[in-house]
Scaffold this motif. Sequence first.
Motif, mmCIF file in Angstrom:
data_model
loop_
_atom_site.group_PDB
_atom_site.id
_atom_site.type_symbol
_atom_site.label_atom_id
_atom_site.label_comp_id
_atom_site.label_asym_id
_atom_site.label_seq_id
_atom_site.Cartn_x
_atom_site.Cartn_y
_atom_site.Cartn_z
ATOM 1 N N VAL A 187 51.941 50.319 46.902
ATOM 2 C CA VAL A 187 51.358 50.002 45.742
ATOM 3 C C VAL A 187 51.349 48.739 45.052
ATOM 4 C CG1 VAL A 187 50.960 51.090 43.508
ATOM 5 C CG2 VAL A 187 51.097 52.453 45.565
ATOM 6 N N LEU A 188 52.544 48.317 44.883
ATOM 7 C CA LEU A 188 52.641 46.870 44.311
ATOM 8 C C LEU A 188 51.669 45.980 45.126
ATOM 9 C CD1 LEU A 188 56.259 47.011 43.122
ATOM 10 C CD2 LEU A 188 54.049 47.106 41.722
ATOM 11 N N LEU A 189 51.979 46.035 46.348
ATOM 12 C CA LEU A 189 51.236 45.142 47.185
ATOM 13 C C LEU A 189 49.582 45.132 46.893
ATOM 14 C CD1 LEU A 189 50.688 43.099 49.801
ATOM 15 C CD2 LEU A 189 50.575 44.895 51.045
ATOM 16 N N ILE A 190 49.091 46.279 46.775
ATOM 17 C CA ILE A 190 47.606 46.184 46.524
ATOM 18 C C ILE A 190 47.373 45.992 44.986
ATOM 19 C CG2 ILE A 190 45.801 48.171 46.178
ATOM 20 C CD1 ILE A 190 47.585 50.012 48.216
ATOM 21 N N ALA A 191 48.460 46.253 44.214
ATOM 22 C CA ALA A 191 47.973 45.616 42.916
ATOM 23 C C ALA A 191 48.191 44.199 42.865
ATOM 24 C CB ALA A 191 49.114 46.353 41.819
ATOM 25 N N ALA A 192 48.904 43.631 43.617
ATOM 26 C CA ALA A 192 49.108 42.072 43.656
ATOM 27 C C ALA A 192 47.821 41.597 44.312
ATOM 28 C CB ALA A 192 50.311 41.746 44.604
ATOM 29 N N PHE A 193 47.327 42.178 45.158
ATOM 30 C CA PHE A 193 46.009 41.599 45.955
ATOM 31 C C PHE A 193 45.140 41.805 44.978
ATOM 32 C CE2 PHE A 193 42.063 42.585 48.387
ATOM 33 C CZ PHE A 193 42.182 41.499 49.322
ATOM 34 N N TYR A 194 44.833 42.787 44.190
ATOM 35 C CA TYR A 194 43.855 42.880 43.281
ATOM 36 C C TYR A 194 43.815 41.971 42.001
ATOM 37 C CZ TYR A 194 40.884 44.953 39.659
ATOM 38 O OH TYR A 194 40.013 45.119 38.518
ATOM 39 N N VAL A 195 45.057 41.730 41.687
ATOM 40 C CA VAL A 195 45.322 40.650 40.497
ATOM 41 C C VAL A 195 44.869 39.199 41.306
ATOM 42 C CG1 VAL A 195 46.967 39.428 39.037
ATOM 43 C CG2 VAL A 195 47.099 41.869 39.417
ATOM 44 N N ALA A 196 45.371 38.824 42.291
ATOM 45 C CA ALA A 196 44.972 37.550 42.907
ATOM 46 C C ALA A 196 43.573 37.547 43.118
ATOM 47 C CB ALA A 196 45.825 37.431 44.390
ATOM 48 N N LEU A 197 42.840 38.489 43.399
ATOM 49 C CA LEU A 197 41.496 38.452 43.730
ATOM 50 C C LEU A 197 40.596 38.208 42.258
ATOM 51 C CD1 LEU A 197 39.058 38.993 45.694
ATOM 52 C CD2 LEU A 197 38.878 41.352 44.921
ATOM 53 N N ARG A 198 41.112 39.060 41.288
ATOM 54 C CA ARG A 198 40.433 39.024 39.979
ATOM 55 C C ARG A 198 40.831 37.243 39.416
ATOM 56 N NH1 ARG A 198 38.695 43.304 36.807
ATOM 57 N NH2 ARG A 198 38.193 41.576 35.353
ATOM 58 N N ILE A 199 41.945 36.658 39.534
ATOM 59 C CA ILE A 199 42.081 35.463 39.260
ATOM 60 C C ILE A 199 41.361 34.455 40.114
ATOM 61 C CG2 ILE A 199 43.885 33.712 39.575
ATOM 62 C CD1 ILE A 199 46.099 35.491 38.841
ATOM 63 N N ALA A 200 41.089 34.628 41.255
ATOM 64 C CA ALA A 200 40.085 33.705 42.251
ATOM 65 C C ALA A 200 38.716 33.863 41.558
ATOM 66 C CB ALA A 200 40.339 34.232 43.483
ATOM 67 N N ARG A 201 38.418 35.082 41.173
ATOM 68 C CA ARG A 201 36.805 35.078 40.869
ATOM 69 C C ARG A 201 36.955 34.858 39.343
ATOM 70 N NH1 ARG A 201 36.509 35.362 45.531
ATOM 71 N NH2 ARG A 201 35.917 37.306 46.753
ATOM 72 N N SER A 202 37.760 34.459 38.415
ATOM 73 C CA SER A 202 37.719 34.241 37.286
ATOM 74 C C SER A 202 37.541 32.694 36.744
ATOM 75 C CB SER A 202 39.052 34.343 36.618
ATOM 76 O OG SER A 202 40.017 33.414 36.803
ATOM 77 N N PRO A 203 37.089 32.190 35.459
ATOM 78 C CA PRO A 203 36.922 30.917 35.433
ATOM 79 C C PRO A 203 38.166 30.148 35.380
ATOM 80 C CG PRO A 203 35.869 32.505 33.712
ATOM 81 C CD PRO A 203 36.659 33.141 34.591
ATOM 82 N N PHE A 204 39.111 30.865 35.082
ATOM 83 C CA PHE A 204 40.638 30.171 35.459
ATOM 84 C C PHE A 204 40.802 29.652 36.998
ATOM 85 C CE2 PHE A 204 45.145 30.892 36.647
ATOM 86 C CZ PHE A 204 45.798 29.892 35.829
ATOM 87 N N GLY A 205 40.365 30.796 37.912
ATOM 88 C CA GLY A 205 40.410 30.519 39.385
ATOM 89 C C GLY A 205 39.462 29.151 39.542
ATOM 90 N N ALA A 206 38.255 29.263 39.057
ATOM 91 C CA ALA A 206 37.377 28.275 39.112
ATOM 92 C C ALA A 206 37.916 26.641 38.925
ATOM 93 C CB ALA A 206 36.224 28.216 38.441
ATOM 94 N N MET A 207 38.792 26.745 37.721
ATOM 95 C CA MET A 207 39.318 25.455 37.360
ATOM 96 C C MET A 207 40.544 25.273 38.464
ATOM 97 S SD MET A 207 37.812 24.311 34.774
ATOM 98 C CE MET A 207 36.876 24.881 33.533
#
Lengths: 388, 251
Positions: A187-207
């Motif tokens: 469950v924590l792995l899935i949460a980590a995957f989701y967080v990483a995906l959100r970061i990658a798609r965010s303006p922060f990730g673009a920077m």
Amino acid sequence: MTHTVKRDRMLVGGFALAVLTMPVWMTPLGAGYPDLLQRFAIYGIFAIGFNILFGLTGYLSFGHAVFLGVGSYAAVWSFKLLSMNVLPAVLCAMGVSGLFALAIGYISLRRSGIYFSILTLAFAQMAYNLAYSVLTPITNGETGLKIERVDPRLIDTWLSGPSTLIPSTNFFGMPMSGYSGFFFCAVLLIAAFYVALRIARSPFGAMLRAIKSNQNRLNYAGVHTRPYALTAFVISGIFAGLAGGLLAATDPLAGAERMQWTASGEVVLMTILGGVGTQLGPFVGAVIIKYAENIFSAFNPQTLHGIFAFLPDPIEDVVVTVTGLFVGNGWQLTLGTLFMLLVIFLPGGVIEGARRLGVLIGRKTAALRGRRSQPLGSALPASGAASE
Amino acid sequence: MALLQVKMVNKSFSGLTALNNVNLDVEEGSVHAIIGPNGAGKSTLLNCFVGRLTPDTGTVLFNGKSLIGLPPHRINQEGVVRVFQTPEIFADLSLYENVMIPTLARRDGHFALNAWSRADAQIKVREKVEHILDDVGLADARHVLAGTLSRGDKRRLELAMCLVQDPKLLLLDEPTAGMSRADTERTIELLKRIGERRITKIIIEHDMQVVFSLATRISVLAQGTVIAEGDPAAIKGDARVQEAYLGGAQF
Ligand SMILES: Nc1ncnc2c1ncn2[C@@H]1O[C@H](COP(=O)(O)OP(=O)(O)O)[C@@H](O)[C@H]1O
Ligand SMILES: [Mg+2]
């Protein structure tokens, strides 16, 4: 901007399904037992976090295992002082490793490229050596940090009185050994995957991607790149700390060897093997390496003699001696060879290989149907190609 | 008061004097061309404006505020934006992302922890990016990787990346170098259109046709010294300019 919200939801959903059903589909592969599955999930978190730094910003840390080790120590101390519940342990692991990442990242990020890598490596070796020497009161040196019957466990004692035997780690009563431990990590792995995906798609990730692409341009576009890189470093350190905390949660023991440079190198291999900067790659790489480790390190001269018994005796001895180098304690030689082949022939990693295979099959079937072999869009180098 | 005031700027590289007591006033709303032979110090001067180089002596005031010693990102946030002589773009990102990143940088400042929203769901940013890509004629290639563009297109992309930041002062270092005649025409046309928005510009250019069709004022730099300054007509007739820079050649 080809990543629609819907596609990302499907990606997370598919990932969750694949992870949660691992006990089923890993069984035919001989990996369907909780200990190994737990390791898949834990090192998956480690690699996903590492990819936030390395995959997005391009900063290659060669000392990330220090956060794994720090996370483990922090978790074990939480078991000793607070409670055998893994929740405070995991939170402590993430918090303490985050602080370490802030300090190490702040200094290391003053340099880039190879100098950054060497600084992180130096910090990790320093931590490793300190854990064996002056920090023995905290790390318990070579023996490793263990939980004991006499530990205070303040919260547990306060709630249910002193216990007479060493209790086991749990999540509000759910034991951390066996399959329940695996599902907790999953469950924590899935949460980590989701967080990483959100970061990658965010303006922060673009920077962060812009840092990797052209840091100079980004500066002249008005962006202060260092706090971005430092934030990415701290986030990936927290992910590593979580992984370290989970290692301690499933087996409440922490040793300095977790911080050794080989462990730092391993997460680099996992990420590159799976596919740097891709969403699925780091987890795939972690599974492949932990799976290979499990298979190849299990062989010994006896099993090899068994396998090659059909050969004439003198040849059998030679073959066993040679292959013996690649298995057991020498399984890293197999790993190294595998890694070299992959970097030479498929630099994009396993995910890139799968994508190419997909394109090839798509082209074949399209050709069979007698249509034009490629849709117009795919002839252009697509921006999102490396993201899945 | 001039928007950019440059006073007595000197810069030398290990004995070589690249800039020698340079004075320059760039009025708000003007298009100020800097011309001069190769190696005259034109790019060096721009480097002193954006924080790539620090002058040995002298002052650079923008809106009355000194730019000397400020890091590049701070100078950009002040509104001084530069197009480089060799295109500086994000080669392995798409054109869309190339323009989106400076747009976000203008909106969010030099650092923002914006890690949970989707970059592609920022409607205003998206409109701005699409609009500017359309303006420079690259909208159809928005998903192409920037590194695969031709040199001329890379320049146009970088121009879009700078324009999207609504600069107060735009520095252009040979914006048409390496472009075909047709591309040059399009770029001039584009720069004229931006002119209508009254962005103050400093433009370094070798192509005299470009210079005289855009500039409202011209400074001539030779061997690190400003040898002439005036409106285009005056510069055309200046004998020293003819000699030092144009070698008596025709305009
Ligand atoms: N970073 C540097 N280090 C040493 N010399 C430099 C540097 N930048 C420019 N120069 C020298 O300064 C002089 C002016 O260069 P530059 O400003 O690029 O000229 P321009 O842009 O007018 O062609 C040249 O002689 C060049 O070689
Ligand atoms: Mg130049």
